[in-house]
Design a protein around this motif. Structure first.
Motif, PDB file in Angstrom:
ATOM      1  N   GLY A 161     -10.571  -0.386   4.129  1.00  0.00           N
ATOM      2  CA  GLY A 161      -9.994  -0.488   2.794  1.00  0.00           C
ATOM      3  C   GLY A 161      -9.211   0.719   2.353  1.00  0.00           C
ATOM      4  N   ALA A 162      -9.441   1.856   2.998  1.00  0.00           N
ATOM      5  CA  ALA A 162      -8.717   3.079   2.665  1.00  0.00           C
ATOM      6  C   ALA A 162      -7.532   3.325   3.599  1.00  0.00           C
ATOM      7  CB  ALA A 162      -9.663   4.277   2.705  1.00  0.00           C
ATOM      8  N   GLY A 163      -7.285   2.384   4.505  1.00  0.00           N
ATOM      9  CA  GLY A 163      -6.167   2.532   5.419  1.00  0.00           C
ATOM     10  C   GLY A 163      -6.464   3.364   6.647  1.00  0.00           C
ATOM     11  N   GLN A 164      -7.736   3.652   6.905  1.00  0.00           N
ATOM     12  CA  GLN A 164      -8.102   4.431   8.080  1.00  0.00           C
ATOM     13  C   GLN A 164      -8.255   3.522   9.301  1.00  0.00           C
ATOM     14  OE1 GLN A 164     -10.653   8.093   7.497  1.00  0.00           O
ATOM     15  NE2 GLN A 164     -11.477   6.818   5.865  1.00  0.00           N
ATOM     16  N   TYR A 165      -7.845   4.026  10.442  1.00  0.00           N
ATOM     17  CA  TYR A 165      -7.920   3.268  11.682  1.00  0.00           C
ATOM     18  C   TYR A 165      -9.378   3.098  12.099  1.00  0.00           C
ATOM     19  CZ  TYR A 165      -7.546   2.239  16.676  1.00  0.00           C
ATOM     20  OH  TYR A 165      -7.680   1.682  17.924  1.00  0.00           O
ATOM     21  N   THR A 166      -9.754   1.841  12.452  1.00  0.00           N
ATOM     22  CA  THR A 166     -11.148   1.539  12.787  1.00  0.00           C
ATOM     23  C   THR A 166     -11.279   0.801  14.119  1.00  0.00           C
ATOM     24  OG1 THR A 166     -11.031  -0.546  11.546  1.00  0.00           O
ATOM     25  CG2 THR A 166     -11.827   1.407  10.352  1.00  0.00           C
ATOM     26  N   GLY A 167     -10.221   0.755  14.913  1.00  0.00           N
ATOM     27  CA  GLY A 167     -10.259   0.012  16.160  1.00  0.00           C
ATOM     28  C   GLY A 167     -11.073   0.704  17.238  1.00  0.00           C
ATOM     29  N   SER A 168     -11.333  -0.021  18.315  1.00  0.00           N
ATOM     30  CA  SER A 168     -12.038   0.512  19.470  1.00  0.00           C
ATOM     31  C   SER A 168     -11.309   0.072  20.728  1.00  0.00           C
ATOM     32  CB  SER A 168     -13.484   0.015  19.514  1.00  0.00           C
ATOM     33  OG  SER A 168     -13.526  -1.384  19.787  1.00  0.00           O
ATOM     34  N   VAL A 169     -11.516   0.794  21.813  1.00  0.00           N
ATOM     35  CA  VAL A 169     -10.895   0.428  23.079  1.00  0.00           C
ATOM     36  C   VAL A 169     -11.323  -0.969  23.499  1.00  0.00           C
ATOM     37  CG1 VAL A 169     -10.763   0.991  25.535  1.00  0.00           C
ATOM     38  CG2 VAL A 169     -10.621   2.824  23.829  1.00  0.00           C
ATOM     39  N   GLN A 170     -12.590  -1.288  23.312  1.00  0.00           N
ATOM     40  CA  GLN A 170     -13.103  -2.592  23.712  1.00  0.00           C
ATOM     41  C   GLN A 170     -12.394  -3.725  22.963  1.00  0.00           C
ATOM     42  OE1 GLN A 170     -17.298  -3.097  22.987  1.00  0.00           O
ATOM     43  NE2 GLN A 170     -17.403  -5.060  24.058  1.00  0.00           N
TER      44      GLN A 170
ATOM     45  N   GLN B 297      -4.853   6.547  16.808  1.00  0.00           N
ATOM     46  CA  GLN B 297      -5.640   7.623  16.199  1.00  0.00           C
ATOM     47  C   GLN B 297      -4.740   8.786  15.762  1.00  0.00           C
ATOM     48  OE1 GLN B 297      -8.682   8.394  19.228  1.00  0.00           O
ATOM     49  NE2 GLN B 297     -10.225   7.625  17.796  1.00  0.00           N
ATOM     50  N   ARG B 298      -3.667   9.010  16.511  1.00  0.00           N
ATOM     51  CA  ARG B 298      -2.730  10.074  16.109  1.00  0.00           C
ATOM     52  C   ARG B 298      -1.841   9.632  14.957  1.00  0.00           C
ATOM     53  NH1 ARG B 298      -2.534  11.126  21.832  1.00  0.00           N
ATOM     54  NH2 ARG B 298      -0.615   9.905  22.092  1.00  0.00           N
ATOM     55  N   ALA B 299      -1.519   8.341  14.912  1.00  0.00           N
ATOM     56  CA  ALA B 299      -0.592   7.850  13.893  1.00  0.00           C
ATOM     57  C   ALA B 299      -1.275   7.633  12.542  1.00  0.00           C
ATOM     58  CB  ALA B 299       0.039   6.538  14.355  1.00  0.00           C
ATOM     59  N   LEU B 300      -2.563   7.299  12.543  1.00  0.00           N
ATOM     60  CA  LEU B 300      -3.273   6.962  11.321  1.00  0.00           C
ATOM     61  C   LEU B 300      -4.496   7.843  11.146  1.00  0.00           C
ATOM     62  CD1 LEU B 300      -3.295   3.041  11.635  1.00  0.00           C
ATOM     63  CD2 LEU B 300      -1.631   4.458  10.406  1.00  0.00           C
ATOM     64  N   PRO B 301      -4.901   8.095   9.883  1.00  0.00           N
ATOM     65  CA  PRO B 301      -6.196   8.778   9.688  1.00  0.00           C
ATOM     66  C   PRO B 301      -7.326   7.903  10.205  1.00  0.00           C
ATOM     67  CG  PRO B 301      -5.358   7.898   7.608  1.00  0.00           C
ATOM     68  CD  PRO B 301      -4.263   7.724   8.627  1.00  0.00           C
ATOM     69  N   HIS B 302      -8.383   8.513  10.676  1.00  0.00           N
ATOM     70  CA  HIS B 302      -9.493   7.740  11.196  1.00  0.00           C
ATOM     71  C   HIS B 302     -10.791   8.522  10.995  1.00  0.00           C
ATOM     72  CE1 HIS B 302      -8.160  10.394  14.473  1.00  0.00           C
ATOM     73  NE2 HIS B 302      -9.411  10.378  14.899  1.00  0.00           N
TER      74      HIS B 302
ATOM     75  N   PRO C 103       0.809  -1.221   0.000  1.00  0.00           N
ATOM     76  CA  PRO C 103       0.000   0.000   0.000  1.00  0.00           C
ATOM     77  C   PRO C 103       0.845   1.276   0.000  1.00  0.00           C
ATOM     78  CG  PRO C 103      -0.917  -1.592   1.528  1.00  0.00           C
ATOM     79  CD  PRO C 103       0.419  -2.121   1.115  1.00  0.00           C
ATOM     80  N   GLU C 104       1.934   1.288   0.742  1.00  0.00           N
ATOM     81  CA  GLU C 104       2.778   2.482   0.817  1.00  0.00           C
ATOM     82  C   GLU C 104       3.399   2.804  -0.537  1.00  0.00           C
ATOM     83  OE1 GLU C 104       6.546   4.206   3.424  1.00  0.00           O
ATOM     84  OE2 GLU C 104       6.198   2.052   3.351  1.00  0.00           O
ATOM     85  N   PHE C 105       3.994   1.819  -1.198  1.00  0.00           N
ATOM     86  CA  PHE C 105       4.648   2.060  -2.482  1.00  0.00           C
ATOM     87  C   PHE C 105       3.629   2.380  -3.571  1.00  0.00           C
ATOM     88  CE2 PHE C 105       8.136   0.463  -0.143  1.00  0.00           C
ATOM     89  CZ  PHE C 105       9.305   0.671  -0.848  1.00  0.00           C
TER      90      PHE C 105
ATOM     91  N   ARG D  11      -3.680  -2.919   6.650  1.00  0.00           N
ATOM     92  CA  ARG D  11      -3.212  -2.456   5.343  1.00  0.00           C
ATOM     93  C   ARG D  11      -3.374  -0.956   5.280  1.00  0.00           C
ATOM     94  NH1 ARG D  11      -4.237  -4.525   0.237  1.00  0.00           N
ATOM     95  NH2 ARG D  11      -1.989  -4.780   0.069  1.00  0.00           N
ATOM     96  N   THR D  12      -2.260  -0.262   5.202  1.00  0.00           N
ATOM     97  CA  THR D  12      -2.258   1.193   5.193  1.00  0.00           C
ATOM     98  C   THR D  12      -0.950   1.686   4.597  1.00  0.00           C
ATOM     99  OG1 THR D  12      -2.134   3.169   6.611  1.00  0.00           O
ATOM    100  CG2 THR D  12      -1.471   1.074   7.600  1.00  0.00           C
ATOM    101  N   PRO D  13      -0.980   2.803   3.856  1.00  0.00           N
ATOM    102  CA  PRO D  13       0.274   3.388   3.381  1.00  0.00           C
ATOM    103  C   PRO D  13       1.171   3.856   4.528  1.00  0.00           C
ATOM    104  CG  PRO D  13      -1.590   4.231   2.124  1.00  0.00           C
ATOM    105  CD  PRO D  13      -2.155   3.492   3.299  1.00  0.00           C
ATOM    106  N   LEU D  14       0.607   3.964   5.725  1.00  0.00           N
ATOM    107  CA  LEU D  14       1.363   4.401   6.899  1.00  0.00           C
ATOM    108  C   LEU D  14       1.661   3.210   7.811  1.00  0.00           C
ATOM    109  CD1 LEU D  14      -0.616   7.676   7.686  1.00  0.00           C
ATOM    110  CD2 LEU D  14       1.567   7.455   6.473  1.00  0.00           C
ATOM    111  N   TYR D  15       1.939   2.053   7.204  1.00  0.00           N
ATOM    112  CA  TYR D  15       2.162   0.871   8.021  1.00  0.00           C
ATOM    113  C   TYR D  15       3.361   1.043   8.953  1.00  0.00           C
ATOM    114  CZ  TYR D  15       2.764  -3.853   9.618  1.00  0.00           C
ATOM    115  OH  TYR D  15       2.889  -4.945  10.428  1.00  0.00           O
TER     116      TYR D  15
END
Length: 485
Positions: A252-261, A479-484, A128-130, A441-445
């Motif tokens: 699919g766009a590399g945005q962070y989707t995690g949750s604390v739970q 959240q700071r490292a990746l777009p979300h 994704p990055e390249f 999968r993210t360009p900012l892996y």
């Protein structure tokens, strides 16, 4: 993480059996050349008449050594070009240093617009990055056809477009000592699909002090790669994906989707798997080589590792001593994919070379040498053989001779089936690949894995935080490292 793209540990330990077990070779066999989709299929410029000069392939160090199998394949492709009257030749360039250093070298060369490299061998997490940075060309879709294992094929695309072709895959597996279990009174030493971590821990409990008294050198139940590098990320993602079925930390766009739970559940799973009563203390300082050596030295009964360990370990252990099973829960995909650089003036010929290196026969050669092939036919087509000249396939009970493509210094003792494949390939390795999960999968892996490993290391501090507190901290930092959203 495929063995072929992760860093070594920095702690300098040298287990006694390390030299004996690190004899695996990364064999990339030959395949029939095929036509290229050309610039019309991808929208890329044609070769602009650049028929002179080498097709330069940049890759990490060939573990088969100087003049190893990758070089032999390049030479074989070159001979085929001579036979057809083509003026193209390929040349392999090995990049020094760790995987991170190789990534930095490739980024620097390609971002500068240099056409020095035509084909680059990318870790699956780099695609994704390249691609997002416009450093590699879109490839013809038919380079990855229905014969490629679907989970593996998914590592080659970004944004709905194909940018790479799977070269060799990788997946986490569970290796174990049958003889240790038998000596501890375990009657069924055949682990398989459906084995849970709780079962592994029960077996470790069964061994207990009896294991230490019966087995010289035995210390703890299992080991893995928990040093602060990509190995820790892999172990973490396997725990997270096992704790929360279907968990994906990016979309699919590399945005962070995690949750604390979800993070809390994953951290609890990782802590449970690696707590002190079951895990070798040195695991927190171990990368691949160290954990493999500790297991071969008999310090543990279980090991999480990659497929190349199957061949490595069979150089010193036989089938009555060594077993292999799918990793309990979900396992992570690794491996490397081949891509054509955007600046290449030999793009069409470079794509033809990639077809040669990733075709059916090539993948069968890879499997024969003990690594994870990317194509279903390598596992299921009994009429498919490696294109290189070699002796007839041995029986499953024989001790086969090494393939002429191998530069291993010792006899190949890897068990094989009647078709010459590794004995575990169809029933264990293939299902593991089919059921494996990808890392985010993210360009900012790079930013993701650095953040992830830094926070996960806190689990192993003298005074670790609670899972909830660590989950909150990890969530905020991701959240700071990746777009979300």
């Amino acid at each position: 993480m495929t063995p072929r793209s992760r860093r070594r540990g920095t702690y300098g330990r040298c287990p006694r059996a390390l030299a004996a077990v690190l004899v695996a070779v990364l064999t990339l066999g030959a395949c029939d050349g095929a036509g290229d989709g050309g610039s019309q299929a991808t929208g890329q410029p044609a070769d602009n008449g650049a028929a002179e000069g080498d097709i330069v392939v940049a890759s990490g160090r060939d573990v088969t050594g100087k003049g190893g199998v990758r070089q032999k394949l390049i030479e074989q492709w070159n001979r085929q070009q001579e036979d057809t009257g083509s003026s193209f030749r390929a040349r392999l360039v090995e990049l020094p240093g760790s995987a991170d250093q190789q990534r930095s070298q490739l980024l620097g060369a390609l971002q500068s617009g240099s056409a020095e490299y035509d084909v680059v061998n990318l870790d699956v997490t780099w695609v994704p990055e390249f691609a997002d940075a416009g450093l590699v060309q879109q490839l013809p879709d038919d380079l990855v056809d229905a014969d490629v294992i679907p989970s593996v094929a998914a590592t080659a695309s970004w944004g709905g477009k194909l940018y790479a072709a799977p070269f060799n895959s990788d997946v986490g597996l569970l290796f174990y000592r049958r003889d240790y279990l038998k000596n501890a009174g375990v009657t069924n030493t055949e682990l398989g699909k459906g084995t849970e971590w709780s079962t592994v821990q029960q077996l470790i409990d069964t061994m207990g002090d009896a294991g230490r008294s019966a087995q010289s050198g035995y210390e703890k139940g299992w080991t893995t790669q928990l040093a602060p590098y990509e190995g820790l990320t892999v172990n973490g993602i396997e725990s997270f994906a096992s704790a929360v079925d279907g968990l994906r930390l990016t979309d699919g766009a590399g945005q962070y989707t995690g949750s604390v739970q979800d993070l809390e559940a994953g951290l609890k799973e990782l802590r449970d798997r690696t707590n002190a009563p079951y895990t070798l203390g040195d695991a927190s300082r171990s990368a691949e080589a160290e954990s493999l050596g500790d297991f071969a030295d008999g310090r543990t009964a279980f090991l999480r590792h990659w497929p190349y360990a199957y061949r490595s370990l069979h150089q010193s252990l036989n089938d009555q001593q060594l077993g292999v099973a799918p990793l309990p829960g979900r396992a992570v995909l690794g491996g490397q994919n081949l891509a054509v650089t955007k600046a290449s003036k030999r793009g069409t010929a470079a794509k033809a070379l990639i077809r040669f290196l990733t075709g059916r026969d090539s993948e069968r050669c890879l499997l024969d040498e003990g690594f994870a092939a990317t194509r279903l036919s390598a596992y299921n087509d009994n009429g498919l053989t490696c294109a290189t000249d070699k002796p007839a396939a041995p029986s499953a009970t024989a001790s086969p001779s090494p393939s002429p493509t191998s530069s291993a210094e010792s006899t190949d003792r890897m068990p094989r089936d009647k078709q010459g494949r590794p004995a575990y390939a169809r029933d264990t390795l293939l299902p593991a690949l089919q059921n494996a999960v990808q890392r985010p999968r993210t360009p900012l892996y790079g930013a993701f894995t650095q953040t992830f490993t830094t926070e996960l290391r806190r689990l192993y501090a003298d005074k670790p935080p609670s899972e909830l507190q660590l989950a909150k901290d990890l969530h905020a930092k991701l959240q700071r490292a990746l777009p979300h959203t």
